[in-house]
Design a protein around this motif. Structure first.
Motif, PDB file in Angstrom:
ATOM      1  N   ARG A  38       0.827  -1.214   0.000  1.00  0.00           N
ATOM      2  CA  ARG A  38       0.000   0.000   0.000  1.00  0.00           C
ATOM      3  C   ARG A  38       0.860   1.262   0.000  1.00  0.00           C
TER       4      ARG A  38
ATOM      5  N   GLY B 134      -1.723  -3.277  -2.156  1.00  0.00           N
ATOM      6  CA  GLY B 134      -2.366  -3.455  -0.864  1.00  0.00           C
ATOM      7  C   GLY B 134      -2.329  -4.891  -0.405  1.00  0.00           C
TER       8      GLY B 134
ATOM      9  N   TRP C 216      -3.115   6.981  -1.232  1.00  0.00           N
ATOM     10  CA  TRP C 216      -2.541   5.945  -2.093  1.00  0.00           C
ATOM     11  C   TRP C 216      -2.064   6.594  -3.402  1.00  0.00           C
TER      12      TRP C 216
END
Length: 417
Positions: free
Chosen positions: A76, A206, A263
């Motif tokens: 992530r 992730g 992100w």
């Protein structure tokens, strides 16, 4: 031999083309009154592209979608976990193609109507019941458009390609209930972007509790823009499987933007991709337990009716295509219908059951969970805690189980022989 196919999705239409190529004249029954190019993106892995190539569709597919050349897994924080070539770049004899599901379905429908004739697909025919006879089956249909009964048909074989809520499967297994939900919800959409810097790449980031997936599924030759398919996964702590009526619920970007707000990595801006999306839809991540039997008399299951699986490893549509080709191959090669069905099930049922179970264990995405568990912080030594040899073994094992190890697939005999 008269063959009825219930369901005009990817599995059913590929079955129609495959059975026709094998010398049969199937008839497709689809519940919707008017087909439309619905859905988002899917990946056709090389073992599916091979089968569609043998049906003469490769040029059309490449015109619709994107040849994927690479798969990349990230944490992530954007740290690379795993990178591997895909399709032709990985040594396969066939490409991996990412395409809009609806456009693929419309292509298959166009080819069925062209090759089998305009009456080969009957719309607004929802299967309500069927009866098995010694060497035949009678299927009953109703109109969803309010016209009442749509009639009955008797044939030598019924092929159930009617999806995860299959009427045929439910008849065979009435106590099965709703599909299994793993408490992960997927928000899916597409976005037109000026570019996708990773290029013809499948990007995974992730872990199983919070994941972002993106890959291109088309290009606009006039504007130069890229049509990007993206998925956001979030796992809930509890709750029940959403009602079937909510499976295509419109999603709100605000439901996911806070979780993915930071992100951003070089060339990838997840919040910007979400903000650029068209309609967003929510889906529960569901599957069903593998079955001990697919075939009962002159009725059998294919695709999601037979083996619905989590969308991990890009194998759902791919395995449906292979089912269709294998069914046609064994019916053509066998001395009678029953032995053909037995050979089809013997080849496909256990093979797909293994994929269903491996996908529950995260399949090739397992490296993402291992990276999160062993090196959860950006400063952790990922290479020491998750050796590259372990990552490579996970990728290789999934290809072996799912049937697309490059050397094995390239050497596999053709279903067209």
């Amino acid at each position: 031999m008269r063959i009825l196919i219930v369901g005009g999705g990817i599995a059913g239409l590929t079955a129609a083309l495959s059975l026709h190529a094998a010398g049969f004249q199937p008839l497709v029954f689809e519940a919707v009154a008017k087909p439309a190019p619905l859905g988002v993106g899917i990946n056709l892995l090389p073992h599916a592209t091979r089968e569609l190539t043998e049906l003469g569709l490769l040029e059309d597919l490449q015109g619709l979608g994107v040849d994927i050349r690479e798969l990349v897994y990230l944490t992530r924080y954007g740290r690379e976990i795993w990178r591997e070539p895909r399709g032709l770049a990985a040594g396969y004899a066939w490409p991996q193609i990412a395409v809009h599901r609806g456009r693929l379905q419309m292509l298959l429908l166009e080819k069925v109507l062209e090759r089998l004739g305009p009456g080969s697909v009957r719309f607004d025919h929802a299967l309500t019941a069927f009866e098995l006879h010694d060497s035949a089956v009678t299927a009953h249909f109703a109109s969803r458009g309010g016209a009442g009964a749509a009639g009955a048909e008797t044939a030598d074989l019924l092929v159930a390609a009617d999806g995860i809520h299959s009427t045929v499967r439910r008849t065979f297994y009435p106590g099965e209930g709703m599909p299994r939900w793993n408490r992960v919800t997927l928000w899916r959409s597409t976005a037109m972007l000026p570019s996708f810097p990773p290029g013809p790449t499948m990007l995974w980031a992730g872990h199983s509790r919070q994941k972002f997936v993106a890959y291109p599924i088309g290009h606009d030759p006039r504007s130069g823009e890229t049509l990007l398919n993206w998925i956001c996964d979030l796992k809930a702590e509890g709750g029940e499987t959403p009602a079937r009526e909510d499976w295509n619920r419109r999603g709100d970007p605000e439901d996911i933007l806070p979780a993915f707000a930071d992100w951003r990595w070089p060339g990838v801006d997840v919040p910007a991709m979400i903000a650029a999306a068209g309609a967003i839809y929510e889906f529960p991540m569901v599957d069903r337990d593998p079955l001990p039997r697919w075939t009962f008399g002159r009725a059998t299951l294919i695709g999601d009716a037979a083996h619905p699986m989590y969308p991990i490893g890009s194998n759902g549509a791919t395995q449906a295509v292979i089912d269709a080709r294998a069914l046609a191959f064994h019916l053509r090669r066998s001395s009678d219908v029953d032995s053909g069905l037995a050979a089809y099930e013997a080849e496909r049922r256990e093979a797909t059951s293994r994929i269903v179970l491996l996908n529950r264990a995260q399949g090739p995405d397992k490296v993402m969970d291992l990276a999160q568990e062993r090196a959860p912080n950006p400063e952790d030594d990922l290479d020491a805690r998750l050796p590259m040899s372990e990552r490579a073994a996970i990728a290789a094992e999934y290809k072996r189980v799912a049937g697309f190890d490059p050397a094995t697939l390239n050497a596999k005999p053709s279903y067209s022989c």
